[in-house]
Design a protein around this motif. Structure first.
Motif, PDB file in Angstrom:
ATOM      1  N   LYS A 221     115.077 103.589  98.801  1.00  0.00           N
ATOM      2  CA  LYS A 221     115.302 103.418 100.232  1.00  0.00           C
ATOM      3  C   LYS A 221     116.265 102.253 100.439  1.00  0.00           C
ATOM      4  N   PRO A 222     117.215 102.404 101.368  1.00  0.00           N
ATOM      5  CA  PRO A 222     118.208 101.336 101.583  1.00  0.00           C
ATOM      6  C   PRO A 222     117.624 100.154 102.350  1.00  0.00           C
ATOM      7  N   VAL A 223     116.669  99.484 101.711  1.00  0.00           N
ATOM      8  CA  VAL A 223     116.007  98.328 102.301  1.00  0.00           C
ATOM      9  C   VAL A 223     116.236  97.125 101.394  1.00  0.00           C
ATOM     10  N   ILE A 224     116.762  96.045 101.960  1.00  0.00           N
ATOM     11  CA  ILE A 224     117.032  94.820 101.211  1.00  0.00           C
ATOM     12  C   ILE A 224     116.043  93.753 101.655  1.00  0.00           C
ATOM     13  N   LYS A 225     115.330  93.180 100.694  1.00  0.00           N
ATOM     14  CA  LYS A 225     114.334  92.154 101.004  1.00  0.00           C
ATOM     15  C   LYS A 225     114.919  90.766 100.747  1.00  0.00           C
TER      16      LYS A 225
END
Length: 323
Positions: free
Chosen positions: A209-213
């Motif tokens: 998923k294109p999620v950056i933490k």
């Protein structure tokens, strides 16, 4: 440069500096000291670079062995890179951070003093030494009073103070740096830019998923490419003035969100940013931007690599490593 001892040679900066010296000064005798042998995966022709190094396996907290090694090789220069270098980790292990950073340097300085050799030492410190600064203080010069705000920075200030005591009290030839956030291929994902680039590479390769933490997205740091850093260290070893401290920085500031946006543009991957509470620090400086005027006036050095090129190299490194 006739011979150099690089402590912490197995690490990120050590690998890049070794390659640089091997190419720039092929006649230089390179000694490396670390607890484990290098296994660089970010150096081209790694076997050739490793072949140029005489390696000494040693824990820098072992004062007797450090003294023996330095006495045996009598280096003209020492680049002291070995450190417990993670600010985040220093909050978790403050005792280990302080003891490793201060005692390791002290053992090196003592060995040079005891052996009575004319060795020029470069002790690498950190911009974290400045602590929380006001916007009116920016860009930070070496005249700014240091006020460390985390265990790692306290250790670095102590190391710098010891270096100046040994330079004045024992006439050792020592220079220090306050190095700002250096970035480049091969850096651990414990550090923010490398971590972000790795996350983008994982999205590209594994279709995550294109999620950056991230931690605190608004903090601004002075990010400088590793190639510029090693040129700076070489310049200080050559022309740095005994007892002096030099900022090693780019003179430009970028927020963590700026880095995410730049990587998104580079990779053509639109992402959602989420804050990870575990990445937040108890105390964090909102902005750190340095001035390299003193270093430029002393040595002629200035940064050359733009941020976009640095990010491209780091992203490519993670793509290759994870593929």
């Amino acid at each position: 440069m006739k011979s150099i001892l690089i402590t912490g040679i197995s690490g990120f900066v050590g690998g890049h500096f070794t390659r640089f010296i091997m190419n720039k000064q092929p006649g230089c005798v390179i000694h490396g000291l670390s607890r484990s042998k290098p296994s660089w995966d970010f150096i081209q022709n790694c076997d050739s670079v490793l072949g140029s190094v005489t390696f000494h396996q040693c824990d820098l907290l072992d004062s007797k062995k450090v003294n023996e090694i330095i006495g045996e090789i009598q280096p003209n220069y020492i680049l002291h890179l070995a450190s417990f270098s993670s600010v985040a980790q220093s909050w978790k292990e403050p005792l280990a951070s302080f003891l490793n950073n201060t005692n390791a340097f002290l053992n090196i300085a003592e060995a040079v003093r005891i052996q009575g050799i004319k060795t020029k030492v470069l002790s690498v410190g950190s911009s974290e030494e400045y602590g929380i600064v006001e916007e009116s203080d920016l860009p930070l010069t070496e005249k700014k009073h240091v006020a460390p705000e985390n265990p790692y920075a306290v250790a670095r200030v102590s190391e710098e103070n010891l270096a100046q005591i040994y330079a004045k009290g024992f006439q050792l030839t020592i220079c220090c740096t306050r190095s700002f956030n250096h970035i480049g291929s091969g850096q651990s994902d414990q550090f923010v830019v490398s971590s972000l680039a790795k996350q983008f590479a994982e999205i590209a390769i594994h279709h995550k998923k294109p999620v950056i933490k991230i931690g605190a997205g608004s903090i601004i740091r002075d990010f400088i490419d590793i190639e510029d850093v090693i040129r700076a260290y070489d310049a200080i070893l050559d022309k740095g003035v005994t007892g002096e401290v030099y900022n090693v920085c780019s003179g430009r500031g970028h927020s963590i969100r700026d880095i995410v946006n730049a990587l998104s543009d580079l990779t053509q991957i639109p992402v959602v940013v989420e804050q990870n509470q575990t990445l937040l620090r108890p105390i964090d400086n909102p902005t750190l931007i340095g001035s390299y005027d003193k270093l430029q006036k002393t040595t002629g050095w200035k940064p050359e690599c733009p941020l976009e090129k640095s990010l491209d190299k780091i992203y490519t490194y993670w793509l290759d490593k994870l593929s």
